[in-house]
Scaffold this active site. Sequence first.
Site, short mmCIF file in Angstrom:
data_model
loop_
_atom_site.label_atom_id
_atom_site.label_comp_id
_atom_site.label_asym_id
_atom_site.label_seq_id
_atom_site.Cartn_x
_atom_site.Cartn_y
_atom_site.Cartn_z
N GLU A 58 -0.05 18.02 -35.12
CA GLU A 58 -0.08 16.64 -34.62
C GLU A 58 0.64 16.58 -33.28
OE1 GLU A 58 -1.12 13.47 -33.56
OE2 GLU A 58 -1.86 13.82 -35.61
N SER A 77 -5.11 12.52 -45.03
CA SER A 77 -5.51 13.84 -45.53
C SER A 77 -4.33 14.73 -45.91
CB SER A 77 -6.42 14.54 -44.52
OG SER A 77 -5.85 14.56 -43.23
N ASP A 109 -10.65 16.72 -37.50
CA ASP A 109 -11.04 15.32 -37.33
C ASP A 109 -10.23 14.66 -36.22
OD1 ASP A 109 -8.70 15.41 -38.78
OD2 ASP A 109 -9.15 13.60 -39.94
N ASP A 122 -1.36 21.89 -29.95
CA ASP A 122 -2.79 21.61 -30.01
C ASP A 122 -3.41 22.22 -31.26
OD1 ASP A 122 -5.46 21.05 -29.31
OD2 ASP A 122 -5.63 22.97 -28.28
N GLY A 123 -4.00 21.37 -32.10
CA GLY A 123 -4.60 21.85 -33.34
C GLY A 123 -5.87 22.65 -33.12
#
Length: 330
Positions: free
Chosen positions: A121, A103, A172, A151-152
């Site tokens: 990431e 992506s 995702d 942390d996303g």
Amino acid sequence: MFSYRHAFHAGNHADVLKHAMLLHILDHLGKKDTAYTLVDTHAGAGIYDLSDDWARTKAESDLGVARVWHAAAGSSAPALVQRYLQAIQTYNEQGSLRWYPGSPWLALHAMRSQDRLRLFEMHPSEGEILAHNLNCLDSRQQRQTELRDTDGFGGLKAFFPPPSRRGLAVIDPSYEDKQDYKRVLQTLEEGLKRFASGTYFVWYPLVQRREVEAMVKGMRKLAPNEWLHASLQVNKPSADGLGLYGSGVFVINPPYTLAASLHQALPWLNKTLAQDSHNRHTLESGDNTRKKTTDDEDEASLPNHRTPARPQQRHPAARRPAVKRPPRRP
């Protein structure tokens, strides 16, 4: 927590559905001059070598992007699929299929100079490879891209709402941790409170877990009237309850063009990616006026769509994708 590596699964049937839909949304966002910001909460390594030992372990791309690649060459594929393959071709030599863009790389392919890409990431190895690959981009792309090793889920609020009030969140996770299902809902709830007009793109696996159905129900409750949900099942769930048998994508505030494109593309993908007779697909929208469940539909009955024009500029990094090979497993 960090055992999942997308290199094993790059280019599989789930990537086909996810990335074909993502590109359509990015192209739509790019129709207005105003800049937009894309936040990818679980970015992965960016781009993958399909000839690598890791990718060949189960050769999942053979049943995913490779099938679509070969099927499209011998037929008139839907516009959504053709656009997806067009983007992949920019990272490969003519007629070959070795590099698979994740992506972040598909986003960079579609983005303009004024747009911004924000990546998260946390996986140490994936993050290291992604950082290496980003350093190989040209200076303009490096300036418009930011990578964080945090942390996303929690990091999304740092960028939403963006200054331009135009933004897309790609969520995702691997769902390796069952808590990811709850964290997706929490992230959406917080994001919509801060930036209700943003587009939220959630990918999830079709696996035999109660959490999957609960998360989808939760997203329907959280979402405003404008949402779209597509899923693609490619085989029968295994008797032992393990393994991926399909995937789904839930989009909040989707572009108005996405439903029609999926209505055309999903039957084609359903046939092309089927691994047994249990293949099926679904498509539903917020008011359920576009709900569709099909096992085998005649695509000749679907409306014709024109293929998007090829972008004027080829991605600067397309000629030689820079991929740092992951360390060999012991």
